[in-house]
Write an enzyme that holds these catalytic residues in place. Structure first.
Site, PDB file in Angstrom:
ATOM      1  N   SER A 161       1.012  -0.633  -0.223  1.00  0.00           N
ATOM      2  CA  SER A 161      -0.165  -0.444  -0.090  1.00  0.00           C
ATOM      3  C   SER A 161       0.707   1.238  -0.026  1.00  0.00           C
ATOM      4  O   SER A 161       1.796   1.178   0.857  1.00  0.00           O
ATOM      5  CB  SER A 161      -1.006   0.050   1.088  1.00  0.00           C
ATOM      6  OG  SER A 161      -1.765   1.071   1.932  1.00  0.00           O
ATOM      7  N   TYR A 194      -1.411  -0.574  10.596  1.00  0.00           N
ATOM      8  CA  TYR A 194      -1.525  -1.001   8.048  1.00  0.00           C
ATOM      9  C   TYR A 194      -0.234  -0.755   8.110  1.00  0.00           C
ATOM     10  O   TYR A 194      -0.177  -1.352   7.566  1.00  0.00           O
ATOM     11  CB  TYR A 194      -2.892  -0.257   8.415  1.00  0.00           C
ATOM     12  CG  TYR A 194      -3.221  -0.240   6.795  1.00  0.00           C
ATOM     13  CD1 TYR A 194      -3.468  -1.760   6.520  1.00  0.00           C
ATOM     14  CD2 TYR A 194      -3.680   0.312   5.808  1.00  0.00           C
ATOM     15  CE1 TYR A 194      -3.483  -2.171   4.855  1.00  0.00           C
ATOM     16  CE2 TYR A 194      -3.696   0.430   4.928  1.00  0.00           C
ATOM     17  CZ  TYR A 194      -3.724  -1.570   4.459  1.00  0.00           C
ATOM     18  OH  TYR A 194      -4.150  -1.402   2.877  1.00  0.00           O
ATOM     19  N   LYS A 218       2.983  -2.801   6.651  1.00  0.00           N
ATOM     20  CA  LYS A 218       2.886  -3.138   5.192  1.00  0.00           C
ATOM     21  C   LYS A 218       4.482  -2.468   5.471  1.00  0.00           C
ATOM     22  O   LYS A 218       5.526  -3.001   4.143  1.00  0.00           O
ATOM     23  CB  LYS A 218       2.157  -1.826   4.420  1.00  0.00           C
ATOM     24  CG  LYS A 218       0.888  -2.630   4.206  1.00  0.00           C
ATOM     25  CD  LYS A 218       0.607  -3.967   3.292  1.00  0.00           C
ATOM     26  CE  LYS A 218      -0.591  -4.161   2.846  1.00  0.00           C
ATOM     27  NZ  LYS A 218      -1.373  -5.282   2.472  1.00  0.00           N
ATOM     28  N   THR A 270     -12.807  -0.902  -2.815  1.00  0.00           N
ATOM     29  CA  THR A 270     -13.192  -1.954  -2.278  1.00  0.00           C
ATOM     30  C   THR A 270     -14.066  -2.297  -1.178  1.00  0.00           C
ATOM     31  O   THR A 270     -14.440  -0.866  -0.200  1.00  0.00           O
ATOM     32  CB  THR A 270     -11.473  -3.270  -1.710  1.00  0.00           C
ATOM     33  OG1 THR A 270     -10.982  -1.988  -1.445  1.00  0.00           O
ATOM     34  CG2 THR A 270     -11.380  -2.635  -3.941  1.00  0.00           C
TER      35      THR A 270
HETATM   36  N1  LIG Z   1      -9.082  -0.864  -1.330  1.00  0.00           N
HETATM   37  C1  LIG Z   1      -7.236  -0.001  -1.446  1.00  0.00           C
HETATM   38  O1  LIG Z   1      -8.088   1.346  -0.894  1.00  0.00           O
HETATM   39  C2  LIG Z   1      -6.227  -0.643  -1.491  1.00  0.00           C
HETATM   40  C3  LIG Z   1      -5.955   0.566  -0.996  1.00  0.00           C
HETATM   41  C4  LIG Z   1      -4.174   0.194  -0.984  1.00  0.00           C
HETATM   42  C5  LIG Z   1      -3.677  -1.364  -0.090  1.00  0.00           C
HETATM   43  N2  LIG Z   1      -4.645  -2.352  -0.688  1.00  0.00           N
HETATM   44  C6  LIG Z   1      -4.496  -3.988  -0.493  1.00  0.00           C
HETATM   45  O2  LIG Z   1      -4.734  -4.858  -0.956  1.00  0.00           O
HETATM   46  C7  LIG Z   1      -5.260  -6.129  -0.753  1.00  0.00           C
HETATM   47  C8  LIG Z   1      -6.933  -6.778  -0.725  1.00  0.00           C
HETATM   48  O3  LIG Z   1      -7.680  -5.544  -0.386  1.00  0.00           O
HETATM   49  P1  LIG Z   1      -9.061  -5.103  -1.103  1.00  0.00           P
HETATM   50  O4  LIG Z   1      -9.065  -3.293  -1.404  1.00  0.00           O
HETATM   51  O5  LIG Z   1      -8.915  -5.951  -2.202  1.00  0.00           O
HETATM   52  O6  LIG Z   1     -10.681  -5.430   0.320  1.00  0.00           O
HETATM   53  P2  LIG Z   1     -11.052  -6.535   0.525  1.00  0.00           P
HETATM   54  O7  LIG Z   1     -11.892  -5.942  -0.838  1.00  0.00           O
HETATM   55  O8  LIG Z   1     -12.103  -6.071   1.843  1.00  0.00           O
HETATM   56  O9  LIG Z   1     -11.096  -7.510   0.417  1.00  0.00           O
HETATM   57  C9  LIG Z   1      -9.722  -8.857   1.179  1.00  0.00           C
HETATM   58  C10 LIG Z   1     -10.191  -9.791   0.685  1.00  0.00           C
HETATM   59  O10 LIG Z   1      -9.181 -10.405   2.315  1.00  0.00           O
HETATM   60  C11 LIG Z   1      -9.975 -11.426   2.511  1.00  0.00           C
HETATM   61  N3  LIG Z   1      -9.475 -11.443   3.909  1.00  0.00           N
HETATM   62  C12 LIG Z   1      -9.282 -10.215   4.663  1.00  0.00           C
HETATM   63  N4  LIG Z   1      -8.868 -11.130   5.947  1.00  0.00           N
HETATM   64  C13 LIG Z   1      -8.335 -11.866   5.894  1.00  0.00           C
HETATM   65  C14 LIG Z   1      -7.511 -13.164   6.331  1.00  0.00           C
HETATM   66  N5  LIG Z   1      -7.130 -13.317   7.420  1.00  0.00           N
HETATM   67  N6  LIG Z   1      -7.133 -14.702   5.629  1.00  0.00           N
HETATM   68  C15 LIG Z   1      -7.870 -15.258   4.659  1.00  0.00           C
HETATM   69  N7  LIG Z   1      -8.464 -13.990   3.590  1.00  0.00           N
HETATM   70  C16 LIG Z   1      -8.911 -12.433   3.961  1.00  0.00           C
HETATM   71  C17 LIG Z   1     -11.197 -11.083   2.583  1.00  0.00           C
HETATM   72  O11 LIG Z   1     -12.086 -12.178   2.383  1.00  0.00           O
HETATM   73  P3  LIG Z   1     -12.759 -12.568   3.955  1.00  0.00           P
HETATM   74  O12 LIG Z   1     -12.957 -11.398   4.501  1.00  0.00           O
HETATM   75  O13 LIG Z   1     -13.522 -14.180   3.641  1.00  0.00           O
HETATM   76  O14 LIG Z   1     -11.724 -12.996   4.773  1.00  0.00           O
HETATM   77  C18 LIG Z   1     -11.551 -10.362   0.919  1.00  0.00           C
HETATM   78  O15 LIG Z   1     -11.268 -11.424   0.090  1.00  0.00           O
HETATM   79  C19 LIG Z   1      -4.830  -5.832   0.549  1.00  0.00           C
HETATM   80  O16 LIG Z   1      -3.798  -6.199   1.263  1.00  0.00           O
HETATM   81  C20 LIG Z   1      -5.138  -3.852   0.688  1.00  0.00           C
HETATM   82  O17 LIG Z   1      -4.402  -4.003   2.455  1.00  0.00           O
HETATM   83  C21 LIG Z   1      -6.360  -1.998  -0.735  1.00  0.00           C
END
Ligand SMILES: NC(=O)c1ccc[n+]([C@@H]2O[C@H](COP(=O)([O-])OP(=O)(O)OC[C@H]3O[C@@H](n4cnc5c(N)ncnc54)[C@H](OP(=O)(O)O)[C@@H]3O)[C@@H](O)[C@H]2O)c1
Length: 267
Positions: free
Chosen positions: A138, A151, A155, A186
């Protein structure tokens, strides 16, 4: 790099960026394995893709044994692993002075230790296949952000660990990279933990104005294909990383203005 018939493991593939990666990799002919904690979301995902090589496992990446079983069952099902994308992640929004230390630990367990466990178990197969390891980091992995202290820490830890692994893997011809998305539309802000370690349940952003998970997945796949070292996404994300590197004190003030109003954390 051609993804046809490659075995791609994506943690947290039932929602958001992970789900977009699952979809895109399946469309490119890859065999995909994914995990998440919620059985119903994974079942729903699988019913969307009848007759394709999609292996889903209920696993919490913060649990070492779950990761071991997830990776072992993927190798049993598909014969090995070419690409591991450590995507499952959790965020938080709470000031350090208010937050329960257990919420900080939970962030490290999911974002850092989840990456360590899955990578360690998949490593022998990835080395054998001269594959790729990806960390979805991130912007907060490059710059500490108020309210997201753990967080950020998780990271930073992930990036430091992968940077060391990257150089260790030179001799095996394995590419290790990490991607730093900016704000992507998301569920991450809704599921973020509050000071008590519970899901906040709402987002402070206008999600419709953010980059889509599908566009983010395209950038990640392009970076894997081109064997990149690291990628920073979105204009705001790139500006934040650049400013933090060259003008850290000015950036401190700008970030304070962006995240606080009247002394209160607003985002
Ligand atoms: N969206 C953003 O703005 C953003 C920005 C920078 C970085 N990121 C990074 O991108 C990655 C994906 O995030 P996202 O935005 O797609 O989030 P999201 O929409 O909340 O999706 C998270 C996914 O991870 C799974 N998950 C969460 N905790 C888990 C655990 N302990 N074990 C296994 N699976 C788990 C969730 O399923 P369950 O709830 O069923 O476990 C879901 O499928 C993350 O690492 C996040 O830090 C996101």
């Amino acid at each position: 790099m051609d993804f046809n018939n490659k075995v791609v493991v994506i943690t947290g593939g039932s929602e958001g960026i992970g789900r977009a990666l699952v979809n895109s990799m399946l469309n490119r002919g890859a065999k995909v394995a994914t995990c998440g904690r919620n059985h119903d979301k994974l079942y729903q995902l699988q019913t969307n893709y009848p007759g394709v090589p999609l292996h889903v496992v209920v696993a919490d990446v913060s649990n070492e044994n779950d990761c071991k079983k997830f990776i072992a069952s993927t190798i049993d099902t598909f014969g090995g692993i070419d690409i591991l994308i450590n995507n499952a992640g959790l965020s938080m929004r709470a000031l350090i002075e208010d937050a329960d230390v257990n919420a900080f630990k939970r962030l490290m367990d999911v974002n850092f230790w989840g990456t360590v466990y899955c990578t360690k178990f998949a490593l022998p197969s990835i080395i054998e296949r001269k594959g790729t390891i990806v960390g979805i980091s991130s912007i907060v992995g490059n710059r500490g952000i108020p309210g997201r202290s753990a967080y950020s820490a998780s990271k930073f830890a992930m990036q430091g660990w992968l940077e060391a692994l990257r150089v260790e893997m030179f001799q095996h011809d394995v590419n290790v990279l990490w991607v730093s998305p900016g704000f992507i539309a998301t569920n991450i802000r809704t599921s973020a933990l509050n000071a008590e370690g519970k899901s906040i349940g709402e987002t402070p952003m206008d999600e419709s104005k953010l980059m889509s998970a599908e566009d983010c997945a395209d950038h990640i796949i392009h970076a894997i294909k081109k064997k990149k070292r690291t990628v920073v996404l979105t204009l705001t994300g790139k500006a934040t990383v650049f400013m933090s590197k060259f003008f850290p004190s000015i950036t401190d003030k700008y970030i304070h203005k962006f995240f606080f109003k009247g002394g209160k954390l607003i985002k």
